[in-house]
Design a protein around this motif. Structure first.
Motif, PDB file in Angstrom:
ATOM      1  N   GLY A  50       0.507  -1.144  -0.033  1.00  0.00           N
ATOM      2  CA  GLY A  50      -0.454  -0.200   0.008  1.00  0.00           C
ATOM      3  C   GLY A  50       0.788   1.366   0.114  1.00  0.00           C
ATOM      4  O   GLY A  50       2.541   1.216  -0.362  1.00  0.00           O
ATOM      5  N   ALA A  51       0.207   2.502   0.774  1.00  0.00           N
ATOM      6  CA  ALA A  51       0.371   3.757   0.535  1.00  0.00           C
ATOM      7  C   ALA A  51       0.897   4.147   1.523  1.00  0.00           C
ATOM      8  O   ALA A  51      -0.674   5.451   1.761  1.00  0.00           O
ATOM      9  N   GLU A  52       1.507   4.265   2.607  1.00  0.00           N
ATOM     10  CA  GLU A  52       0.614   5.419   4.248  1.00  0.00           C
ATOM     11  C   GLU A  52       0.809   6.844   3.938  1.00  0.00           C
ATOM     12  O   GLU A  52       1.605   7.211   3.069  1.00  0.00           O
ATOM     13  N   LEU A  53       0.513   7.515   4.726  1.00  0.00           N
ATOM     14  CA  LEU A  53       0.657   8.891   4.496  1.00  0.00           C
ATOM     15  C   LEU A  53       0.983   9.298   5.735  1.00  0.00           C
ATOM     16  O   LEU A  53      -0.682   9.231   6.636  1.00  0.00           O
ATOM     17  N   GLY A  54       1.545   9.767   6.731  1.00  0.00           N
ATOM     18  CA  GLY A  54       1.783  10.185   8.027  1.00  0.00           C
ATOM     19  C   GLY A  54       0.687  11.294   7.977  1.00  0.00           C
ATOM     20  O   GLY A  54      -0.274  11.665   7.694  1.00  0.00           O
ATOM     21  N   SER A  55       1.201  11.512   9.770  1.00  0.00           N
ATOM     22  CA  SER A  55       0.328  12.278   9.697  1.00  0.00           C
ATOM     23  C   SER A  55       1.295  13.695   9.004  1.00  0.00           C
ATOM     24  O   SER A  55       1.770  14.427   8.384  1.00  0.00           O
TER      25      SER A  55
ATOM     26  N   THR B 113      -5.372   9.201  -1.971  1.00  0.00           N
ATOM     27  CA  THR B 113      -4.796   8.379  -1.042  1.00  0.00           C
ATOM     28  C   THR B 113      -6.200   7.066  -0.619  1.00  0.00           C
ATOM     29  O   THR B 113      -6.543   6.185  -1.348  1.00  0.00           O
ATOM     30  N   ASN B 114      -7.038   7.973  -0.358  1.00  0.00           N
ATOM     31  CA  ASN B 114      -8.623   7.410   0.454  1.00  0.00           C
ATOM     32  C   ASN B 114      -9.536   7.594  -0.838  1.00  0.00           C
ATOM     33  O   ASN B 114     -10.537   6.827  -0.302  1.00  0.00           O
ATOM     34  N   ASP B 115     -10.032   8.770  -1.042  1.00  0.00           N
ATOM     35  CA  ASP B 115     -11.285   9.006  -1.866  1.00  0.00           C
ATOM     36  C   ASP B 115     -11.485   8.039  -3.807  1.00  0.00           C
ATOM     37  O   ASP B 115     -12.086   7.433  -3.811  1.00  0.00           O
ATOM     38  N   VAL B 116     -10.606   8.431  -4.325  1.00  0.00           N
ATOM     39  CA  VAL B 116      -9.476   8.396  -5.947  1.00  0.00           C
ATOM     40  C   VAL B 116      -9.680   6.784  -6.111  1.00  0.00           C
ATOM     41  O   VAL B 116      -9.307   5.960  -5.292  1.00  0.00           O
ATOM     42  N   PHE B 117     -10.535   6.596  -7.507  1.00  0.00           N
ATOM     43  CA  PHE B 117     -10.648   5.003  -7.693  1.00  0.00           C
ATOM     44  C   PHE B 117      -9.053   4.986  -8.479  1.00  0.00           C
ATOM     45  O   PHE B 117      -8.675   5.574  -8.764  1.00  0.00           O
ATOM     46  N   LEU B 118      -8.751   3.760  -7.346  1.00  0.00           N
ATOM     47  CA  LEU B 118      -7.128   3.002  -7.279  1.00  0.00           C
ATOM     48  C   LEU B 118      -6.549   3.758  -7.589  1.00  0.00           C
ATOM     49  O   LEU B 118      -4.755   3.810  -7.684  1.00  0.00           O
ATOM     50  N   GLY B 119      -6.717   5.235  -6.374  1.00  0.00           N
ATOM     51  CA  GLY B 119      -5.244   6.157  -6.016  1.00  0.00           C
ATOM     52  C   GLY B 119      -5.057   5.847  -5.651  1.00  0.00           C
ATOM     53  O   GLY B 119      -3.260   5.392  -5.781  1.00  0.00           O
ATOM     54  N   GLN B 120      -4.855   4.682  -4.683  1.00  0.00           N
ATOM     55  CA  GLN B 120      -4.063   4.567  -3.243  1.00  0.00           C
ATOM     56  C   GLN B 120      -2.730   3.190  -4.454  1.00  0.00           C
ATOM     57  O   GLN B 120      -1.637   3.359  -3.664  1.00  0.00           O
ATOM     58  N   PHE B 121      -3.479   2.805  -4.986  1.00  0.00           N
ATOM     59  CA  PHE B 121      -2.398   1.638  -6.004  1.00  0.00           C
ATOM     60  C   PHE B 121      -1.322   2.575  -6.707  1.00  0.00           C
ATOM     61  O   PHE B 121      -0.903   1.959  -7.004  1.00  0.00           O
ATOM     62  N   VAL B 122      -2.603   3.802  -7.420  1.00  0.00           N
ATOM     63  CA  VAL B 122      -1.283   4.140  -8.238  1.00  0.00           C
ATOM     64  C   VAL B 122      -0.538   4.859  -7.895  1.00  0.00           C
ATOM     65  O   VAL B 122       0.770   4.292  -8.397  1.00  0.00           O
ATOM     66  N   ARG B 123      -0.651   5.200  -6.391  1.00  0.00           N
ATOM     67  CA  ARG B 123       0.605   6.144  -5.361  1.00  0.00           C
ATOM     68  C   ARG B 123       1.283   4.828  -4.590  1.00  0.00           C
ATOM     69  O   ARG B 123       2.298   5.104  -4.251  1.00  0.00           O
ATOM     70  N   GLY B 124       0.407   4.181  -4.878  1.00  0.00           N
ATOM     71  CA  GLY B 124       1.456   2.479  -4.376  1.00  0.00           C
ATOM     72  C   GLY B 124       2.410   1.976  -5.448  1.00  0.00           C
ATOM     73  O   GLY B 124       4.093   2.103  -4.918  1.00  0.00           O
ATOM     74  N   MET B 125       1.968   2.371  -6.635  1.00  0.00           N
ATOM     75  CA  MET B 125       3.534   1.489  -7.640  1.00  0.00           C
ATOM     76  C   MET B 125       4.273   2.842  -7.765  1.00  0.00           C
ATOM     77  O   MET B 125       5.219   2.283  -8.604  1.00  0.00           O
ATOM     78  N   HIS B 126       3.566   4.158  -7.901  1.00  0.00           N
ATOM     79  CA  HIS B 126       5.032   5.460  -7.799  1.00  0.00           C
ATOM     80  C   HIS B 126       5.767   4.883  -6.671  1.00  0.00           C
ATOM     81  O   HIS B 126       7.165   5.377  -7.206  1.00  0.00           O
ATOM     82  N   LYS B 127       5.261   4.904  -5.643  1.00  0.00           N
ATOM     83  CA  LYS B 127       5.966   4.840  -4.667  1.00  0.00           C
ATOM     84  C   LYS B 127       6.597   3.551  -4.276  1.00  0.00           C
ATOM     85  O   LYS B 127       8.051   3.960  -4.187  1.00  0.00           O
ATOM     86  N   TRP B 128       6.626   2.796  -4.667  1.00  0.00           N
ATOM     87  CA  TRP B 128       7.509   0.804  -4.874  1.00  0.00           C
ATOM     88  C   TRP B 128       8.460   1.042  -5.693  1.00  0.00           C
ATOM     89  O   TRP B 128       9.185   0.458  -5.886  1.00  0.00           O
ATOM     90  N   GLY B 129       7.765   1.801  -6.903  1.00  0.00           N
ATOM     91  CA  GLY B 129       8.171   1.666  -8.389  1.00  0.00           C
ATOM     92  C   GLY B 129       9.894   2.244  -8.457  1.00  0.00           C
ATOM     93  O   GLY B 129      11.034   2.238  -8.672  1.00  0.00           O
TER      94      GLY B 129
END
Ligand code: HEM
Lengths: 244, 270
Positions: A50-55, B113-129
């Motif tokens: 996942g992608a966590e977000l801190g405070s 992260t919380n609202d957008v459809f697949l937002g967390q997935f795309v952000r996760g791909m960018h982060k772990w990518g």
């Protein structure tokens, strides 16, 4: 490599290349398979981790851990290991700059014609040592905790003074513990012994005003804490100036 | 250069010249079906006639790769795919991101992260990518180092590679601030301060990064511009140069192959 060796290399290479296979489809197929693996790994990591977000960032608080992304841990660790403040610029900039220059110039000082790793012992051993060192530093950096609590006996004279002094001392201890100072400083048995100096006996080295001045206007890499709310700032200074 | 299959000669646009009659096809009238069948080829030919790109394409795709090229040689292109993945996911994140330090940045990331459809997935791909790309760059560098691939005539490609390495690390450093949570904020403050301890240009560099002597409102937009315009542009251009040199010089043969060939030559001499 002298001229003759260069020509010999180009000749050998031309023969090897002529015996090879075309880039398309052979290499393309391999690269494509690898690309699929890469995408699968990224997607899996995203789904699992996942992608966590801190405070939200808050320049005036508490509870932050100044920690870089993991692949900068080794740098952070170099910084922690080299303690004397006069050497800190060496650690932060000197070592990486030197490493980069050596890396840039590699093809210009290693000019021998030999390419087999087992016949280039100096290059191969250096490479392995560098990789091992970086892996070790990354590991150490990852395990260097950033505790958020200070456990140490309250000095006798503070206990005796009691009242407001004791109150300020306890409040300051909490703020210091939560403000990430321990990521860089050691206080008693708490925190990391670097890159900042040990603060266990800071008051015997630095007067109250000196401590306050350091907090407002520190030397890098320590961040400035002048945005702390005045009350918290006062407690911090009070706490530190009791550490004789 | 190896012999390449020849393309058919470029056709003159249809109306100007009637196609030659084909055997058993009357007077050569072409039905719409045939024309449709050939449309794809015609478009390619049309572009090629004006750009001569097909020569470059053939040069790139049908160049020979030395025998014995193994899986270690895919690490470079794997890095490139990680970069492309970062570029694509980054574009989607940029559609929502606001470089506003007074809460907008954090809020926009929270929204993604919380609202957008697949937002967390795309952000996760960018982060772990980003981690995957850094690992791949180092592995690829290790491969070229241990195989002696930086030696004549590929010195320049190594130098470009080191610049690519620095740019990749810059991407990760500037990207780390953007979510503007506590971790991001404080790690970046420390990082910029570290920059400031550097000799000569150190203080100027950290002033430039902060956009002044204080870590303030301009800092975030600076990092944003560097992260999504300046460095990716440089990266893309330099990857292009890197790959051009790879295609021009050819990839190295595995270093062990040489000995085998020497033996063969010996036999030939006897
Ligand atoms: C964004 C990062 C990079 C990308 C996308 C990239 C891409 C590539 C690709 C696709 C190749 C073809 C052969 C192969 O895959 O092994 C290659 C070759 C090469 N790369 Fe990179 N590379 C990057 C970074 C680097 C770095 C950091 C270095 C070293 C400092 C480097 C040095 C070389 C050299 C010397 C070759 C020639 C290898 C040979 O001919 O065998 N590259 N690169």
């Amino acid at each position: 490599m002298n001229k003759r060796e260069k020509e010999a290399y180009l000749r050998d290479y031309a023969i090897l290349k002529a015996k090879g296979k075309p880039f398309f489809p052979y290499a393309v197929a391999k690269d494509g398979a690898m690309a699929c693996v890469v995408m699968a790994v990224i997607i899996t990591m995203s789904l699992v981790l996942g992608a966590e977000l801190g405070s939200k960032a808050n320049p005036t608080t508490t509870t932050y851990v100044p920690r870089p992304e993991w692949y900068f841990f080794f740098l952070f660790e170099v910084l922690r290991v080299i303690k004397p403040p006069s050497l800190v610029p060496l650690a932060t900039i000197g070592v990486p700059t030197l490493a980069m220059i050596l890396l840039f110039l590699l093809p210009f000082y290693d000019r021998g014609p030999e390419r087999r790793p087992e016949r280039r012992p100096i290059a191969t051993v250096t490479g392995i040592v560098v990789i091992a060192a970086m892996a070790f530093l990354t590991y150490e950096g990852a395990n260097a905790g950033s505790p958020t609590a200070i456990e140490m006996p309250t000095p006798a004279h503070v206990v005796k003074a009691g009242g407001a002094t004791l109150g300020e001392y306890e409040a300051g201890k909490l703020v210091v513990a939560q403000s990430g100072c321990l990521a860089c400083h050691k206080i008693g048995e708490n925190g990391n012994s670097g890159p900042g100096p040990d603060l266990t006996h800071i008051a015997s080295r630095l007067p109250r005003q000196g401590i306050a001045r350091t907090l407002v206007n520190p030397t890098a890499p320590m961040p400035s804490f002048k945005n702390l709310p005045p009350q918290k700032f006062k407690s911090v200074v009070e706490f530190l100036s009791q550490l004789k | 250069m190896p012999r390449l299959p020849k393309l058919p000669s470029p056709p003159v646009p249809g109306p100007l010249k009637a196609p030659p009659p084909r055997p058993g096809e009357g007077n050569g009238a072409v039905g719409p079906l045939e024309e449709a069948k050939e449309a794809g080829i015609t478009v390619v030919d049309w572009v090629d006639e004006r750009t001569s790109l097909s020569g470059a394409g053939r040069w790139l795709m049908f160049r020979k790769v030395p025998k014995g090229t193994n899986w270690f040689y895919t690490l470079g292109s794997a890095t490139m795919f990680a970069f492309l993945s970062q570029a694509v996911t980054g574009v989607f994140l940029a559609m929502y991101y606001r470089p506003d330090p007074s809460g907008g940045a954090y809020e926009s990331i929270r929204h993604v992260t919380n609202d957008v459809f697949l937002g967390q997935f795309v952000r996760g791909m960018h982060k772990w990518g980003s981690s995957v790309m850094v690992i791949l760059v180092f592995l690829h560098m290790g491969r070229t180092f241990f195989f002696g691939a930086y030696k004549y005539p590929r010195e320049l490609n190594w130098v470009i590679g080191v610049v690519l390495l620095i740019l990749t690390m810059t991407m990760s450093f500037t990207g780390y601030l953007l979510p503007f949570d506590q971790r991001a904020y404080w790690a970046t403050i420390v990082g910029v301060n570290i920059n400031g301890t550097g000799p000569l240009i150190g203080p100027y560099l950290s002033d430039f990064l902060r956009g002044g002597s204080e870590f303030g409102a301009t800092t975030l937009s600076r990092f944003y511009a560097i992260h999504m315009l300046l460095v990716p542009g440089l990266l893309a251009a330099l990857i292009g140069a890197h790959l051009y040199l790879v295609a021009k010089l050819g990839t190295t043969a595995p270093p062990w192959l040489k000995a085998e060939k020497r033996a063969e030559l010996h036999e030939a001499e006897v």
